[in-house]
Design an enzyme around this catalytic site. Structure first.
Site, PDB file in Angstrom:
ATOM      1  N   ARG A   1      62.090  -6.841 -15.363  1.00 43.50           N
ATOM      2  CA  ARG A   1      62.156  -8.130 -15.816  1.00 43.50           C
ATOM      3  C   ARG A   1      61.883  -9.162 -14.478  1.00 43.50           C
ATOM      4  O   ARG A   1      61.814  -8.827 -13.570  1.00 43.50           O
ATOM      5  CB  ARG A   1      63.434  -8.673 -16.432  1.00 43.50           C
ATOM      6  CG  ARG A   1      64.804  -8.488 -15.148  1.00 43.50           C
ATOM      7  CD  ARG A   1      65.797  -9.030 -15.793  1.00 43.50           C
ATOM      8  NE  ARG A   1      66.993  -8.713 -14.877  1.00 43.50           N
ATOM      9  CZ  ARG A   1      67.023  -9.480 -13.524  1.00 43.50           C
ATOM     10  NH1 ARG A   1      66.272 -10.538 -13.121  1.00 43.50           N
ATOM     11  NH2 ARG A   1      67.932  -9.006 -12.545  1.00 43.50           N
TER      12      ARG A   1
ATOM     13  N   ILE B 269      68.713 -16.164 -16.880  1.00 42.05           N
ATOM     14  CA  ILE B 269      67.524 -15.769 -17.567  1.00 42.05           C
ATOM     15  C   ILE B 269      66.875 -14.870 -16.743  1.00 42.05           C
ATOM     16  O   ILE B 269      66.170 -15.142 -15.669  1.00 42.05           O
ATOM     17  CB  ILE B 269      66.908 -16.932 -18.363  1.00 42.05           C
ATOM     18  CG1 ILE B 269      67.966 -17.788 -19.301  1.00 42.05           C
ATOM     19  CG2 ILE B 269      65.856 -16.384 -19.126  1.00 42.05           C
ATOM     20  CD1 ILE B 269      67.269 -18.913 -19.857  1.00 42.05           C
TER      21      ILE B 269
ATOM     22  N   CYS C  38      70.711 -14.487  -8.438  1.00 42.89           N
ATOM     23  CA  CYS C  38      69.466 -14.870  -8.767  1.00 42.89           C
ATOM     24  C   CYS C  38      68.594 -15.392  -7.601  1.00 42.89           C
ATOM     25  O   CYS C  38      67.631 -16.361  -7.579  1.00 42.89           O
ATOM     26  CB  CYS C  38      69.153 -16.166  -9.940  1.00 42.89           C
ATOM     27  SG  CYS C  38      70.115 -15.308 -11.613  1.00 42.89           S
TER      28      CYS C  38
END
Length: 233
Positions: A91, A158, A188
């Site tokens: 991802r 996300i 992140c």
């Protein structure tokens, strides 16, 4: 059911390992590819023609890394010593944590039935979560950093993958997550920011199951789709 809108099957997996959720995503991605190959029509593909899915789950403690961050092996070993699994993924995004109390959502969509734009897709995910937070009276927003934020604290991460316009991976909304797990990483990759949850903001326990109805309504609105399956009637 309104004709012509994409139909998305909601699949509630409960508490499931990251590896099992990944296997299921890959299975749905395979279904999408097979269905798309069997529908040789001009895009946009007729909405009901493709088997879109929205997988909802929680994970046992796991740290995952994205494509953009070759995380040093010795640091990954330190995270394993905490009692969490560690997985490298395909991802986007950097390292994050998933665990109990977090509502993890994996949309497997063919964007030909929606809008063939990855930027639009990520924005629609962010808007979905912003609407969920608003339903709880929590003011959330997007910033230049991907994800959804309450002030300087991230409430939802996300990280997506998109191949041949088929999406996988997704987003994770902190509901009643033990936020101490995030203290062992830079979530992140964003320095100087914190993390929060619906429970922390509301000062009461908000389990993922309480957020699911809000999530389904917001997702259907953001993606202008019909939902079917687990508990959507």
């Amino acid at each position: 059911m309104q004709r012509g809108r994409p139909v998305v099957e909601v699949v509630r997996l409960g508490l499931v390992s990251y590896q099992e959720a990944l296997r299921l995503q890959q299975s749905y991605v395979g279904r999408q590819r097979a269905a798309a190959a069997a529908v040789p029509v001009p895009v946009p593909v007729p909405a009901p023609a493709l088997p879109h899915a929205l997988l909802l789950c929680e994970h046992p403690p796991v740290y995952t890394t994205g494509l953009r961050q070759p995380y040093p092996p010795h640091l990954l070993d330190r995270l394993r010593l905490l009692g969490a699994e560690v997985h490298r993924t395909d991802r986007g995004g950097l390292i994050t944590f998933h665990g109990p109390g977090q509502l993890v959502c994996y949309p497997v969509l063919h964007l030909a039935s929606f809008r063939k734009s990855l930027r639009w897709y990520v924005g629609a995910l962010e808007q979905t979560v912003i609407s969920v937070c608003s339903g709880f009276g929590v003011e959330a927003s997007r910033t230049r950093h991907t994800g959804v934020w309450v002030g300087d604290n991230k409430i939802c991460s996300i990280g997506v993958h998109c191949g041949r316009y088929i999406t996988s991976h997704g987003f994770a909304l902190n509901c009643s997550t033990d936020l101490s797990w995030f203290g062992h990483i830079v979530p992140c990759g964003v320095e100087g920011k914190g993390v929060t949850s619906l429970s922390a903001e509301l000062r009461r326990d908000v389990p993922p199951r309480e957020a699911v109805p809000h999530l389904l309504r917001a997702f259907a609105q953001s993606f202008d789709c019909e939902l079917t399956g687990d508990g959507t009637d």
